[in-house]
Design a protein around this motif. Sequence first.
Motif, PDB file in Angstrom:
ATOM      1  N   SER A 145       0.810  -1.220   0.000  1.00 14.52           N
ATOM      2  CA  SER A 145       0.000   0.000   0.000  1.00 14.52           C
ATOM      3  C   SER A 145       0.846   1.273   0.000  1.00 14.52           C
ATOM      4  CB  SER A 145      -0.916   0.011   1.223  1.00 14.52           C
ATOM      5  OG  SER A 145      -0.171  -0.007   2.419  1.00 14.52           O
ATOM      6  N   VAL A 151     -17.480  -6.351   4.198  1.00 12.85           N
ATOM      7  CA  VAL A 151     -16.936  -6.011   2.881  1.00 12.85           C
ATOM      8  C   VAL A 151     -17.611  -4.758   2.335  1.00 12.85           C
ATOM      9  CG1 VAL A 151     -16.723  -6.797   0.507  1.00 12.85           C
ATOM     10  CG2 VAL A 151     -16.251  -8.382   2.384  1.00 12.85           C
ATOM     11  N   VAL A 152     -18.937  -4.681   2.468  1.00 16.39           N
ATOM     12  CA  VAL A 152     -19.666  -3.509   1.961  1.00 16.39           C
ATOM     13  C   VAL A 152     -19.244  -2.249   2.707  1.00 16.39           C
ATOM     14  CG1 VAL A 152     -21.949  -2.480   1.729  1.00 16.39           C
ATOM     15  CG2 VAL A 152     -21.610  -4.883   1.151  1.00 16.39           C
ATOM     16  N   ALA A 168     -16.431  -1.690   4.326  1.00 14.01           N
ATOM     17  CA  ALA A 168     -15.054  -1.336   3.986  1.00 14.01           C
ATOM     18  C   ALA A 168     -14.981  -0.635   2.635  1.00 14.01           C
ATOM     19  CB  ALA A 168     -14.179  -2.589   3.989  1.00 14.01           C
ATOM     20  N   THR A 169     -15.761  -1.115   1.674  1.00 17.36           N
ATOM     21  CA  THR A 169     -15.775  -0.466   0.358  1.00 17.36           C
ATOM     22  C   THR A 169     -16.337   0.944   0.442  1.00 17.36           C
ATOM     23  OG1 THR A 169     -16.064  -2.641  -0.665  1.00 17.36           O
ATOM     24  CG2 THR A 169     -16.547  -0.704  -2.011  1.00 17.36           C
ATOM     25  N   LEU A 170     -17.445   1.095   1.171  1.00 17.74           N
ATOM     26  CA  LEU A 170     -18.058   2.421   1.307  1.00 17.74           C
ATOM     27  C   LEU A 170     -17.121   3.387   2.032  1.00 17.74           C
ATOM     28  CD1 LEU A 170     -21.766   1.518   2.199  1.00 17.74           C
ATOM     29  CD2 LEU A 170     -20.861   2.348   0.025  1.00 17.74           C
ATOM     30  N   ALA A 202     -13.843   3.292   2.040  1.00 24.71           N
ATOM     31  CA  ALA A 202     -12.754   3.648   1.135  1.00 24.71           C
ATOM     32  C   ALA A 202     -13.195   4.702   0.130  1.00 24.71           C
ATOM     33  CB  ALA A 202     -12.249   2.396   0.420  1.00 24.71           C
ATOM     34  N   VAL A 203     -14.389   4.521  -0.435  1.00 23.35           N
ATOM     35  CA  VAL A 203     -14.911   5.501  -1.397  1.00 23.35           C
ATOM     36  C   VAL A 203     -15.175   6.843  -0.704  1.00 23.35           C
ATOM     37  CG1 VAL A 203     -16.818   6.011  -2.951  1.00 23.35           C
ATOM     38  CG2 VAL A 203     -15.848   3.709  -2.883  1.00 23.35           C
ATOM     39  N   THR A 204     -15.755   6.775   0.501  1.00 25.72           N
ATOM     40  CA  THR A 204     -16.025   8.003   1.243  1.00 25.72           C
ATOM     41  C   THR A 204     -14.733   8.749   1.566  1.00 25.72           C
ATOM     42  OG1 THR A 204     -17.987   6.984   2.211  1.00 25.72           O
ATOM     43  CG2 THR A 204     -17.100   8.936   3.307  1.00 25.72           C
TER      44      THR A 204
END
Length: 548
Positions: A346, A424-425, A427-429, A431-433
């Motif tokens: 990363s 998972v949902v 974590a994705t939200l 990251a996008v936020t």
Amino acid sequence: MPPRVRVRRNLPLPAPRVPDGGADEAGPVTDPATAPPVPPRRRRVRMLVDVVDHPDEVAYATGLFEERGWSVRPAEAEERARAGEARRAALAVEVRLHGARFGAVRTAVAEVERLLQQAELGAWVRDAALVEHERPPRTTYQMHRAPTTGGRVGRMWTWLGGLDEQRAVTVAAGPDSREAAEAEFAARPLGGREFSPDRHGLRVPGHSDANPPRDETPEARRVRLAWLTAGSAGLVLAIVCGMYVVRAEGAWKLLPALLSTAGALPLGRMAKETRDRGRPAQWAAGVAGTSALAGFGALVGQDVTPGDLWAGVLVLGAAAFAGTGVVLAVRRTFFTRHAAWLVPLSVPVVWSVVGRLGGQMHDAYLDRFGIRAATVPTPALGRYLAAAEPMGLALGSVLFSVAILGWLRHFHLGRDGSYRLFAVVIATLLAVTYALTAVALGADRATGAADRAAVRTATLGTSPPDYFGLHGHLVCVRPVDPTKPVPVENGPLPTAHPVLSFGSTTDWIWLWDPSRDGKSPAESFAVRREDVQLLPTKNPAPKRCPAS
């Protein structure tokens, strides 16, 4: 969250392990209640699971539970189901969980039922209960040499550890702990350090307590917690009162000075040195401690207001809440298990993202002046510094959300069969936020800084402050050959008043004209560097350039 286990029905699973001599020679099953105390925040839920009384089903269920790391054994006679319920075999299963007591039983039952449903086993949970073990307090004794000189100096040097022999033992805390420690020291010369009562003594380090208070009843525990809360509040009150003593005037200084000792008695009861002594000793120690804290508050109060202190306390509380919640959210997850390769992977990604965001902030800043960033020298370090603030703010908001999820996980909320998909949902939200928030904050900060710089330059006639490597200077434009026309993009060429320059990396240089601010659609213009001279303004306040 424990990993999902997939077991094929057509593969034989191991039966419970027995000694080499057979099941008849197996020793008695160890009762978890008599086992050593469990680690902190490690919960055990013991449950009775009814399985169809068939050897294959019992062996399959046993192997399934053992594969998850749970202890399983046949239920004893007093644990089995009631009489008259045949064709069932009872298994005693102990599920290990991390987290709070609240919701531990419900979560353990849900985990077992989900596992049984996925394996399509003919089994169900009959009874479940939380098993709690008392953790007996322990204390440490340090062996030290007997002081050669008496008096306060020798006692102080011994208390500070100056005579320690670098050998310590840990025994059960209580009234007889010193005798037990002496017996441990005298039992063996460990490391060649032999204990002699004539030449050595024992001391309890500051971090240890030889005889801590024990809550024999719930009422005693509530009383102890009440005194502990009052003592903690008294510490903060003493510091605040000391700060108000500096700010008060006249006889009003006496009021905060008296209030600073309100926590003296709770503080004296909290200290292990005066806890078991009488009230006079507790009052004396408490008053000395609160007076020292009030003096510290008076020294700090000369530069810091009480409002700043309370704000600092709130910030520290929020940081403790967020930090603990983040640890609770990421421990024993995919990220911590694979941190050895996730972190190195990363770093270059984050480094490029930070540089990209900083470049966009430079673009947004120069766009306010109508100048393209590609034509201006922008140092790489400036781009990273520009992106640090918005990314830090965005990271703080995201970490606070992660902390809330961590506390929910600690109290076993939301840990059902769909928890993996939920994680998972989320974590994705997040990251996008985080990405969108960082970009939005970066653009807003850059635009705001550019607006303030433009207003300052246009109204005061002074150069704007530097913006993360972008240096703007007011200059006067003078043609190299006054007899020839100068090619200008977005002309005409202003020569009577200063214009703003951020430098150039090409043959053309873009300049911003403060007199066009808000009056013309094209506030900037470009000229070839070989056609003009850029002279620094010595006195830009009149907003005039000297005549050529």
